[in-house]
Design a protein around this motif. Sequence first.
Motif, PDB file in Angstrom:
ATOM      1  N   VAL A 171      59.420  18.434  63.351  1.00  0.00           N
ATOM      2  CA  VAL A 171      60.834  18.058  63.273  1.00  0.00           C
ATOM      3  C   VAL A 171      61.729  19.298  63.312  1.00  0.00           C
ATOM      4  N   SER A 172      61.223  20.416  62.811  1.00  0.00           N
ATOM      5  CA  SER A 172      61.991  21.662  62.838  1.00  0.00           C
ATOM      6  C   SER A 172      61.919  22.362  64.191  1.00  0.00           C
ATOM      7  N   GLY A 173      61.139  21.821  65.124  1.00  0.00           N
ATOM      8  CA  GLY A 173      60.998  22.422  66.452  1.00  0.00           C
ATOM      9  C   GLY A 173      59.592  22.954  66.665  1.00  0.00           C
ATOM     10  N   LEU A 174      59.477  23.925  67.567  1.00  0.00           N
ATOM     11  CA  LEU A 174      58.190  24.553  67.841  1.00  0.00           C
ATOM     12  C   LEU A 174      58.034  25.808  66.987  1.00  0.00           C
ATOM     13  N   SER A 175      56.802  26.178  66.721  1.00  0.00           N
ATOM     14  CA  SER A 175      56.574  27.461  66.054  1.00  0.00           C
ATOM     15  C   SER A 175      57.007  28.566  67.019  1.00  0.00           C
ATOM     16  N   GLN A 176      57.211  29.759  66.519  1.00  0.00           N
ATOM     17  CA  GLN A 176      57.619  30.876  67.376  1.00  0.00           C
ATOM     18  C   GLN A 176      56.584  31.132  68.470  1.00  0.00           C
ATOM     19  N   LEU A 177      55.309  31.031  68.116  1.00  0.00           N
ATOM     20  CA  LEU A 177      54.243  31.259  69.088  1.00  0.00           C
ATOM     21  C   LEU A 177      54.264  30.198  70.193  1.00  0.00           C
ATOM     22  N   HIS A 178      54.439  28.933  69.808  1.00  0.00           N
ATOM     23  CA  HIS A 178      54.467  27.876  70.818  1.00  0.00           C
ATOM     24  C   HIS A 178      55.727  27.954  71.678  1.00  0.00           C
ATOM     25  N   ALA A 204      61.270  15.009  66.512  1.00  0.00           N
ATOM     26  CA  ALA A 204      60.739  16.327  66.881  1.00  0.00           C
ATOM     27  C   ALA A 204      60.975  16.586  68.367  1.00  0.00           C
ATOM     28  N   ALA A 205      60.691  15.598  69.214  1.00  0.00           N
ATOM     29  CA  ALA A 205      60.882  15.760  70.662  1.00  0.00           C
ATOM     30  C   ALA A 205      62.344  16.033  70.989  1.00  0.00           C
ATOM     31  N   GLU A 206      63.237  15.318  70.323  1.00  0.00           N
ATOM     32  CA  GLU A 206      64.673  15.516  70.556  1.00  0.00           C
ATOM     33  C   GLU A 206      65.109  16.917  70.139  1.00  0.00           C
ATOM     34  N   GLU A 207      64.642  17.378  68.999  1.00  0.00           N
ATOM     35  CA  GLU A 207      64.970  18.725  68.516  1.00  0.00           C
ATOM     36  C   GLU A 207      64.500  19.788  69.510  1.00  0.00           C
ATOM     37  N   ILE A 208      63.292  19.625  70.008  1.00  0.00           N
ATOM     38  CA  ILE A 208      62.729  20.594  70.952  1.00  0.00           C
ATOM     39  C   ILE A 208      63.462  20.530  72.287  1.00  0.00           C
ATOM     40  N   GLU A 209      63.773  19.331  72.740  1.00  0.00           N
ATOM     41  CA  GLU A 209      64.520  19.160  73.984  1.00  0.00           C
ATOM     42  C   GLU A 209      65.857  19.893  73.916  1.00  0.00           C
ATOM     43  N   LEU A 258      65.296  23.913  73.578  1.00  0.00           N
ATOM     44  CA  LEU A 258      64.817  24.606  74.779  1.00  0.00           C
ATOM     45  C   LEU A 258      65.630  24.276  76.031  1.00  0.00           C
ATOM     46  N   GLY A 259      66.413  23.192  75.948  1.00  0.00           N
ATOM     47  CA  GLY A 259      67.183  22.783  77.118  1.00  0.00           C
ATOM     48  C   GLY A 259      66.296  22.261  78.241  1.00  0.00           C
ATOM     49  N   LEU A 260      65.179  21.636  77.880  1.00  0.00           N
ATOM     50  CA  LEU A 260      64.246  21.093  78.861  1.00  0.00           C
ATOM     51  C   LEU A 260      64.166  19.577  78.717  1.00  0.00           C
ATOM     52  N   PRO A 261      63.985  18.866  79.818  1.00  0.00           N
ATOM     53  CA  PRO A 261      63.840  17.413  79.705  1.00  0.00           C
ATOM     54  C   PRO A 261      62.511  17.040  79.057  1.00  0.00           C
ATOM     55  N   VAL A 262      62.534  15.970  78.255  1.00  0.00           N
ATOM     56  CA  VAL A 262      61.319  15.425  77.650  1.00  0.00           C
ATOM     57  C   VAL A 262      61.041  14.074  78.292  1.00  0.00           C
TER      58      VAL A 262
END
Length: 129
Positions: free
Chosen positions: A45-52, A73-78, A81-85
């Motif tokens: 939910v907080s996003g991806l780890s720094q490594l990922h 989580a998917a929405e947060e990452i989207e 990163l500005g990438l489509p999910v």
Amino acid sequence: MEAAVLPSRAAYLIAGGSAAGFRTAVTQASSRWGGMTEPVVEAHVSGLSQLHELTVRIAKVEALVNTDAGPLAAEEIEEGLGLPVVPFANMWKCGVVFTCSPAEVWEFTDPAYAPIAASPTGPLWQPAA
């Protein structure tokens, strides 16, 4: 005429610690170019780890496939990163994820014919290797 045949650049989002999501993502990614440009990353939910996040950036990922990560989580990452999910079930329907026609790629759903030699129920190091 010249044509370049290049691998897709997608990353698979899996729920943190999801063995089933990992196996599914590895099986699908391995069916195209051995998965070399389709990393599997854990979504929180907080996003991806720094490594990922670094992995996604270095791989120059252009889209994310939500294998079994939670929608928040998917929405947060989207957004981060500005990438489509794209939902896993719809990944073949979206022209953003894969550079070739779905008709040209066999979708592996039967473990007996999967493009990886790992046991479908064995330890996770097998599909990772």
